[in-house]
Design an enzyme around this catalytic site. Structure first.
Site, short mmCIF file in Angstrom:
data_model
loop_
_atom_site.label_atom_id
_atom_site.label_comp_id
_atom_site.label_asym_id
_atom_site.label_seq_id
_atom_site.Cartn_x
_atom_site.Cartn_y
_atom_site.Cartn_z
N HIS A 98 -95.97 42.17 149.87
CA HIS A 98 -95.57 41.19 148.85
C HIS A 98 -94.23 41.62 148.23
O HIS A 98 -93.99 42.83 148.07
CB HIS A 98 -96.65 41.07 147.77
CG HIS A 98 -96.43 39.90 146.87
ND1 HIS A 98 -95.56 39.96 145.80
CD2 HIS A 98 -96.92 38.64 146.90
CE1 HIS A 98 -95.54 38.77 145.19
NE2 HIS A 98 -96.37 37.96 145.85
N GLU A 168 -92.43 33.55 151.82
CA GLU A 168 -92.28 33.49 150.37
C GLU A 168 -90.83 33.77 149.97
O GLU A 168 -90.45 34.94 149.78
CB GLU A 168 -93.20 34.52 149.70
CG GLU A 168 -94.66 34.27 149.90
CD GLU A 168 -95.46 34.68 148.66
OE1 GLU A 168 -96.18 33.82 148.13
OE2 GLU A 168 -95.32 35.81 148.20
C1 PEP Z 1 -96.42 34.87 144.67
O1 PEP Z 1 -95.92 35.68 143.89
O2 PEP Z 1 -96.91 35.24 145.76
C2 PEP Z 1 -96.42 33.45 144.32
C3 PEP Z 1 -96.58 32.59 145.28
O3 PEP Z 1 -96.27 33.16 143.00
P1 PEP Z 1 -96.13 31.71 142.31
O4 PEP Z 1 -97.10 30.77 143.01
O5 PEP Z 1 -96.50 31.95 140.90
O6 PEP Z 1 -94.71 31.29 142.51
#
Ligand code: PEP
Length: 258
Positions: A98, A168
């Site tokens: 992450h 992400e």
């Molecule tokens: C994350 O940090 O993996 C994430 C998806 O956060 P958010 O949905 O709050 O943007």
């Protein structure tokens, strides 16, 4: 290892929340009620380690994931939780790499070790990749490719079906997100990830690896992301802590055809 189905995969990452096991149990049971009624969706909750034991569940439509794991089975590693301890607790998935762990210094090599340990423990790794910024020329794709190549280095071809990749983009994550990505941007990267996976594993067909999108997913944008983002599910941060929002996400996903 989880049998891969054509279900949507909806993963909630609770991060370092909530502050008590009482709140964790209440939140989990509200989510579980809805998740247990789904037909086309597998829900995964990744709470802090300390709540895993308490939230152990026998449901097959909702399972537990961890937010990280330590790549050794046991030993003198103060403060860490091993993949074997997690496996023995019934953890099915683990987030690996992450951006918040990478920010603390985790390298691509560390992620690779964790992916291998996770597979050794029959835990499906959800490997997070994503660029910190975007550029017009698409050079950011190079950093995603680099993350994929090094996280998956040395894995046998058979692992391709046993991993999940979460795209992400850092600029779209968390309370300080600059903006939500356009669905078209998610689609382009998901195609790119599939192409890199086909090249790594030398497959002619589309690889069976599930691809998730994560970053500011909520009950308002879930449908368009799943309909047109080219992904198999979502990784949700903030909205997963609000049972109302998260169950809305699960319900909307479940109504969409795969
Ligand atoms: C994350 O940090 O993996 C994430 C998806 O956060 P958010 O949905 O709050 O943007």
């Amino acid at each position: 290892m989880v049998k891969k189905t054509q279900k949507w995969l909806v993963v909630g990452n609770w991060k370092m929340n909530p502050v008590s096991s009482k709140i964790a149990s209440a939140t989990f049971s509200s989510i579980k009620k809805v998740a247990n009624k789904t037909r086309n969706t597998e829900t995964v909750i990744c709470p802090p380690f300390i709540y895993l034991e308490k939230l152990k569940t026998s449901g097959h439509r909702i399972v537990l994931g961890s937010q990280d794991l330590f790549p050794e089975a046991e030993g003198s590693f103060t403060g860490n939780v091993s993949y074997l301890q997690l496996k023995n607790l019934g953890v099915i998935y683990s987030i690996v790499g992450h951006s918040e762990k990478r920010r603390e210094g985790e390298t691509n090599e560390d992620v690779n070790k964790k992916v291998k340990a996770s597979l050794r423990g029959m835990i499906t790794p959800i490997i997070c990749v994503g660029e910190s910024t975007r550029d017009e020329k698409g050079e950011f794709l190079g950093s995603i490719k680099e993350q994929l190549l090094s996280s998956l280095s040395g894995l046998p071809k058979t692992s391709i079906k046993d991993i999940v990749i979460a795209y992400e983009p850092l600029w779209a994550i968390g309370a300080s997100a600059k903006r939500e990505p356009l669905v078209k941007e998610i689609f382009e990267v998901s195609i790119f990830i599939k192409k890199v996976l086909s090249d790594i594993y030398d497959t002619k067909s589309v690889p069976p690896t599930k691809i998730l999108y994560g970053g500011s997913v909520d009950e308002k944008n879930i449908e368009s992301i799943l309909k047109s983002g080219g992904v198999d599910g979502v990784l949700v941060g903030r909205a997963s802590l609000d049972p109302k929002k998260f169950t809305e996400i699960i319900k909307k996903a479940d109504l969409l055809k795969r």
